[in-house]
Write a protein that holds these residues in place. Sequence first.
Motif, PDB file in Angstrom:
ATOM      1  N   GLY A  95      -0.771   1.611   4.686  1.00 50.98           N
ATOM      2  CA  GLY A  95       0.454   2.224   4.570  1.00 50.98           C
ATOM      3  C   GLY A  95       1.601   1.097   3.676  1.00 50.98           C
ATOM      4  O   GLY A  95       2.701   1.596   3.509  1.00 50.98           O
ATOM      5  N   VAL A  96       1.338  -0.105   3.738  1.00 48.65           N
ATOM      6  CA  VAL A  96       2.086  -1.061   3.430  1.00 48.65           C
ATOM      7  C   VAL A  96       1.643  -1.915   2.241  1.00 48.65           C
ATOM      8  O   VAL A  96       0.443  -2.281   2.043  1.00 48.65           O
ATOM      9  N   ARG A  97       2.517  -2.100   1.059  1.00 45.86           N
ATOM     10  CA  ARG A  97       2.054  -2.517  -0.214  1.00 45.86           C
ATOM     11  C   ARG A  97       1.751  -4.122  -0.032  1.00 45.86           C
ATOM     12  O   ARG A  97       2.918  -4.690   0.759  1.00 45.86           O
ATOM     13  N   GLY A 110     -11.456  -4.093   9.449  1.00 50.69           N
ATOM     14  CA  GLY A 110     -11.099  -2.798   9.540  1.00 50.69           C
ATOM     15  C   GLY A 110      -9.947  -2.171   9.167  1.00 50.69           C
ATOM     16  O   GLY A 110      -9.866  -0.986   9.438  1.00 50.69           O
ATOM     17  N   ASP A 111      -9.501  -2.667   8.098  1.00 54.84           N
ATOM     18  CA  ASP A 111      -8.172  -2.268   7.584  1.00 54.84           C
ATOM     19  C   ASP A 111      -8.419  -1.238   6.416  1.00 54.84           C
ATOM     20  O   ASP A 111      -9.762  -0.879   6.042  1.00 54.84           O
ATOM     21  N   GLU A 112      -7.574  -0.282   6.087  1.00 58.81           N
ATOM     22  CA  GLU A 112      -7.836   0.950   5.047  1.00 58.81           C
ATOM     23  C   GLU A 112      -6.864   0.418   4.054  1.00 58.81           C
ATOM     24  O   GLU A 112      -5.460   0.410   3.931  1.00 58.81           O
ATOM     25  N   VAL A 113      -7.626   0.300   2.847  1.00 59.36           N
ATOM     26  CA  VAL A 113      -7.058  -0.134   1.537  1.00 59.36           C
ATOM     27  C   VAL A 113      -6.786   1.001   0.549  1.00 59.36           C
ATOM     28  O   VAL A 113      -7.907   1.671   0.454  1.00 59.36           O
ATOM     29  N   VAL A 152       4.540   3.890  -5.499  1.00 63.45           N
ATOM     30  CA  VAL A 152       4.128   4.996  -4.228  1.00 63.45           C
ATOM     31  C   VAL A 152       4.646   4.484  -2.690  1.00 63.45           C
ATOM     32  O   VAL A 152       5.180   5.233  -2.061  1.00 63.45           O
ATOM     33  N   ALA A 153       4.449   3.110  -2.627  1.00 63.39           N
ATOM     34  CA  ALA A 153       4.851   2.615  -1.194  1.00 63.39           C
ATOM     35  C   ALA A 153       6.284   2.544  -1.097  1.00 63.39           C
ATOM     36  O   ALA A 153       6.807   2.505  -0.241  1.00 63.39           O
ATOM     37  N   VAL A 154       6.830   2.113  -2.326  1.00 56.77           N
ATOM     38  CA  VAL A 154       8.362   2.051  -2.170  1.00 56.77           C
ATOM     39  C   VAL A 154       8.871   3.299  -1.711  1.00 56.77           C
ATOM     40  O   VAL A 154       9.955   3.532  -0.905  1.00 56.77           O
ATOM     41  N   LEU A 155       8.581   4.689  -2.210  1.00 56.47           N
ATOM     42  CA  LEU A 155       9.216   5.864  -1.876  1.00 56.47           C
ATOM     43  C   LEU A 155       8.872   5.928  -0.292  1.00 56.47           C
ATOM     44  O   LEU A 155       9.728   6.682   0.674  1.00 56.47           O
ATOM     45  N   GLU A 156       7.773   5.684   0.176  1.00 57.08           N
ATOM     46  CA  GLU A 156       7.491   5.955   1.684  1.00 57.08           C
ATOM     47  C   GLU A 156       8.394   5.061   2.278  1.00 57.08           C
ATOM     48  O   GLU A 156       8.859   5.110   3.493  1.00 57.08           O
ATOM     49  N   GLU A 157       8.673   3.622   1.870  1.00 62.86           N
ATOM     50  CA  GLU A 157       9.243   2.613   2.667  1.00 62.86           C
ATOM     51  C   GLU A 157      10.742   3.247   2.890  1.00 62.86           C
ATOM     52  O   GLU A 157      11.524   3.346   3.807  1.00 62.86           O
TER      53      GLU A 157
END
Length: 210
Positions: A95-97, A110-113, A152-157
């Motif tokens: 979830g983080v850029r 184990g991370d999700e990219v 995309v990540a900025v809008l979530e931030e």
Amino acid sequence: MATELHISRRNMLAGSAATAAVAAVPPAEAQLQPKPQVAPTTMPLSIKVNGKRHELQVDTRTTLLDALRENIRLTGTKKGCDHGQCGACTVIVDGVRINSCLSLAVMHQGDEVITIEGLGSPDDLHPMQAAFIKHDGYQCGYCTPGQICSAVAVLEEMKAGVPSHVTRDLTSGIQASNMEMRERMSGNICRCGAYSNIAEAMAEVAEAQA
Ligand code: FES
Ligand code: FES
């Protein structure tokens, strides 16, 4: 005779330094000898990319960017500077850029990219991809995968209330202003200069999400 034997302290030191320098240079044959090969250290890596799990054996020096491109063969993520300066390699991890060129692959056990390939496809574009096309948010396109992942990540931030250097009011929610967009996207360089169009694309998606 006395003058011939006289050696000054300065001459003595200069002579010693020259002797030491000559002694430090290895003989020519030694320089030509092949250096002993050190086998690379590898480690198993289990990583989920765009919803698919990958079990890899990677050199511990491999960056996440190279693992994505060379091991997993997802070449949508671009290598621009390879030094954390251009943002072309931006991907979303849990979830983080992040700049994938600055991160070792083995740190992502184990991370999700999510890469640009995981956001959407030509037949089913992510709203941000569609907005970039609509607003001409690119020219050559080299920076675009990183720009879109970052956008995309900025809008979530902003939705999560993460402030930037230009956020003025933290009490009433972060406004998706042009200044916020530009500040948050400042790590993504576009040599074609599509910045205004990128901000317009982001504003449209932010408005639709609101
Ligand atoms: Fe990673 Fe430029 S390639 S920041
Ligand atoms: Fe060419 Fe951004 S579209 S570098």
